[in-house]
Scaffold this active site. Structure first.
Site, short mmCIF file in Angstrom:
data_model
loop_
_atom_site.label_atom_id
_atom_site.label_comp_id
_atom_site.label_asym_id
_atom_site.label_seq_id
_atom_site.Cartn_x
_atom_site.Cartn_y
_atom_site.Cartn_z
N TYR A 102 72.99 102.87 9.77
CA TYR A 102 73.64 101.77 10.49
C TYR A 102 75.09 101.61 10.07
CZ TYR A 102 68.81 100.31 11.44
OH TYR A 102 67.50 100.26 11.84
N ASP B 100 64.87 86.35 2.27
CA ASP B 100 65.76 87.42 2.72
C ASP B 100 65.03 88.30 3.72
OD1 ASP B 100 68.23 88.63 2.81
OD2 ASP B 100 67.87 89.96 1.12
N GLU B 101 65.78 89.00 4.56
CA GLU B 101 65.20 89.88 5.60
C GLU B 101 64.24 89.08 6.49
OE1 GLU B 101 66.45 92.75 5.81
OE2 GLU B 101 66.87 93.57 3.84
N CYS C 231 87.49 100.41 13.10
CA CYS C 231 88.87 99.91 13.25
C CYS C 231 89.25 98.84 12.23
CB CYS C 231 89.08 99.38 14.65
SG CYS C 231 88.15 97.87 14.98
N GLY D 150 77.26 90.39 4.36
CA GLY D 150 77.19 89.58 3.14
C GLY D 150 76.11 88.52 3.17
N LYS D 151 75.08 88.69 3.99
CA LYS D 151 74.00 87.69 4.07
C LYS D 151 73.26 87.56 2.75
CE LYS D 151 71.86 89.80 7.43
NZ LYS D 151 72.76 90.97 7.48
N CYS E 105 82.82 96.25 15.74
CA CYS E 105 83.35 95.22 16.64
C CYS E 105 82.75 95.47 18.03
CB CYS E 105 84.88 95.29 16.67
SG CYS E 105 85.46 96.80 17.47
N PRO F 233 75.54 90.54 11.26
CA PRO F 233 75.11 91.94 11.29
C PRO F 233 74.87 92.47 9.88
CG PRO F 233 77.49 91.79 11.52
CD PRO F 233 76.98 90.38 11.51
N PHE G 254 75.61 94.35 6.52
CA PHE G 254 76.81 94.47 5.67
C PHE G 254 77.76 93.26 5.78
CE2 PHE G 254 75.64 98.71 7.28
CZ PHE G 254 75.20 99.29 6.08
N1 LIG Z 1 79.52 100.23 5.62
C1 LIG Z 1 79.19 99.75 4.40
N2 LIG Z 1 78.44 100.49 3.57
C2 LIG Z 1 78.04 100.01 2.37
N3 LIG Z 1 78.40 98.80 1.89
C3 LIG Z 1 79.14 98.03 2.67
C4 LIG Z 1 79.58 98.48 3.96
N4 LIG Z 1 80.29 97.50 4.51
C5 LIG Z 1 80.31 96.51 3.58
N5 LIG Z 1 79.63 96.81 2.50
C6 LIG Z 1 79.42 96.02 1.29
O1 LIG Z 1 78.26 95.25 1.48
C7 LIG Z 1 78.49 93.93 0.99
C8 LIG Z 1 77.54 92.98 1.66
O2 LIG Z 1 76.23 93.29 1.24
P1 LIG Z 1 75.00 92.38 1.58
O3 LIG Z 1 75.22 91.01 1.03
O4 LIG Z 1 73.78 93.11 1.10
O5 LIG Z 1 75.07 92.31 3.17
P2 LIG Z 1 73.91 92.03 4.24
O6 LIG Z 1 72.77 91.36 3.53
O7 LIG Z 1 74.54 91.17 5.29
O8 LIG Z 1 73.54 93.38 4.79
C9 LIG Z 1 79.94 93.70 1.32
O9 LIG Z 1 80.49 92.74 0.46
C10 LIG Z 1 80.57 95.05 1.11
O10 LIG Z 1 81.05 95.20 -0.21
C1 LIG Z 2 69.93 96.49 13.02
C2 LIG Z 2 68.55 96.77 12.55
C3 LIG Z 2 68.25 96.75 11.20
N1 LIG Z 2 67.00 97.01 10.76
C4 LIG Z 2 66.69 97.01 9.33
C5 LIG Z 2 67.61 97.85 8.50
C6 LIG Z 2 67.57 97.18 7.15
O1 LIG Z 2 66.44 97.70 6.45
C7 LIG Z 2 67.34 95.72 7.49
C8 LIG Z 2 68.61 94.89 7.47
O2 LIG Z 2 69.07 94.76 6.15
P1 LIG Z 2 70.41 93.94 5.77
O3 LIG Z 2 70.01 93.17 4.54
O4 LIG Z 2 70.77 93.03 6.90
O5 LIG Z 2 71.46 94.94 5.49
O6 LIG Z 2 66.83 95.70 8.82
C9 LIG Z 2 65.99 97.26 11.68
O7 LIG Z 2 64.81 97.46 11.29
N2 LIG Z 2 66.26 97.28 13.01
C10 LIG Z 2 67.51 97.04 13.49
O8 LIG Z 2 67.71 97.05 14.74
ZN LIG Z 3 86.06 98.29 15.85
#
Ligand SMILES: Nc1ncnc2c1ncn2[C@@H]1O[C@H](COP(=O)(O)OP(=O)(O)O)[C@@H](O)[C@H]1O
Ligand SMILES: Cc1cn([C@H]2C[C@H](O)[C@@H](COP(=O)(O)O)O2)c(=O)[nH]c1=O
Ligand SMILES: [Zn+2]
Length: 283
Positions: free
Chosen positions: A251, A166-167, A226, A94-95, A255, A90, A92
């Site tokens: 977003y 990415d993305e 939670c 860490g992808k 869980c 999902p 956040f």
């Molecule tokens: N609700 C949140 N809002 C902003 N940053 C968050 C949140 N939850 C986690 N993070 C931070 O985002 C980091 C992951 O970022 P990122 O690698 O860009 O994730 P992804 O690419 O999966 O969206 C986590 O290590 C954490 O520090």
């Molecule tokens: C769940 C969801 C996400 N998106 C968009 C929102 C963000 O711009 C990216 C995801 O970025 P991240 O690196 O994984 O944080 O996707 C969307 O367009 N539609 C969705 O349902």
């Molecule tokens: Zn929860």
């Protein structure tokens, strides 16, 4: 790309027709097991397989009259040592952080690396990928992966060892690109993207590349409600289009329980808003 689909046509590329015709069936009458092709060296068989996998065009060109020429004999088997690694989870979870970590590690091993992201997400500009923590790396932003080779430069592309994406959910041509890059061009492709959208439906082509991947890593975040492991992304707004660029403003990672509860709240809000809007229109 030329693909040889049966043993007869495979053999005919390497043996003069007379030799081929004089050979009996590869299947023994009684056991029906495949013979180990004793008359073909392992190397020759590998070259045939490379060609089957869409091996480099110069190896195809240098085959003449069903025999291997000097260039073929001195050539290494290419196009078979690519890899595909997928990182999903999902928002956040860490992808992007994990993608950057792997790419950095490849760089420190002296490999040539390029990173590409979708130009749909321009929240932090188009020239870098940025994690939710603010870590950055220069990248190429594209609308489709099929233009990567040309945009990056064909000579520079040929020298690349590793391509980070990415993305990935935003690239419609993900499957074809990954196939060509790994199977044909021998690249290591590291793909990061959302497996599911805010409705927990498959997002783009990310799941389609699982059958061609070497590894799949599914990451989790922390549920914002939670603190338990979060597997899903809840959209906090009532917008319904699949693609909607945003971060923590739109977003949150949740869980299972808080996804289900959250969806009920969002859908109830949407219904109330719709009723209010139609009441305004009819007033
Ligand atoms: N609700 C949140 N809002 C902003 N940053 C968050 C949140 N939850 C986690 N993070 C931070 O985002 C980091 C992951 O970022 P990122 O690698 O860009 O994730 P992804 O690419 O999966 O969206 C986590 O290590 C954490 O520090
Ligand atoms: C769940 C969801 C996400 N998106 C968009 C929102 C963000 O711009 C990216 C995801 O970025 P991240 O690196 O994984 O944080 O996707 C969307 O367009 N539609 C969705 O349902
Ligand atoms: Zn929860």
């Amino acid at each position: 790309m030329r693909c040889i689909t049966n043993m007869t046509s495979l053999l005919s590329l390497y043996l003069p027709p007379s030799t081929f015709l004089s050979k009996p069936s590869l299947f023994t009458r009684h056991t029906c097991t495949v013979s180990p092709l004793p008359f073909l060296s392992t190397r020759t068989t590998k070259l045939a397989m490379a060609r089957c996998n869409g091996g480099p065009s110069n190896s195809v060109r240098s085959l003449s009259g069903g025999r291997l020429d000097a260039q073929d004999r001195s050539m290494d088997v290419m196009g078979c040592n690519g890899q595909i690694h997928i990182i999903v989870g999902p928002m956040f979870s860490g992808k992007t952080t994990e993608l950057l970590r792997r790419v950095q590690s490849e760089l420190s091993n002296g490999r040539n690396v390029a990173v590409v992201k979708s130009d749909k997400d321009n929240r932090y500009g188009l020239s870098s990928i940025v994690t939710h923590d603010g870590a950055k790396m220069a990248c190429l932003a594209l609308s489709e992966l099929s233009s990567f080779r040309e945009q990056f430069g064909t000579e520079a592309y040929d020298k690349l060892d590793v391509i980070g994406i990415d993305e990935a959910q935003f690239f419609e041509d993900l499957y074809g690109f990954c196939c060509n890059a790994a199977d044909r061009d021998g690249k290591t492709v590291i793909v990061a993207g959302l497996d599911g959208d805010y409705m927990r439906k498959k997002f783009g082509s990310v799941l389609d590349i699982i059958p061609i991947a070497d590894t799949v890593t599914k990451l989790t975040a922390r549920c914002e409600m939670c603190g338990q492991r979060a597997f899903f992304t809840l959209r906090k707004t009532t917008e319904t289009q699949t693609e909607l660029i945003g971060g923590a403003d739109k977003y949150m990672p949740v869980c299972r329980q808080h996804y289900v509860n959250g969806q009920i709240v969002v859908e109830a809000t949407r219904i109330v808003l719709d009723v209010e809007q139609s009441a305004t229109v009819h007033a």
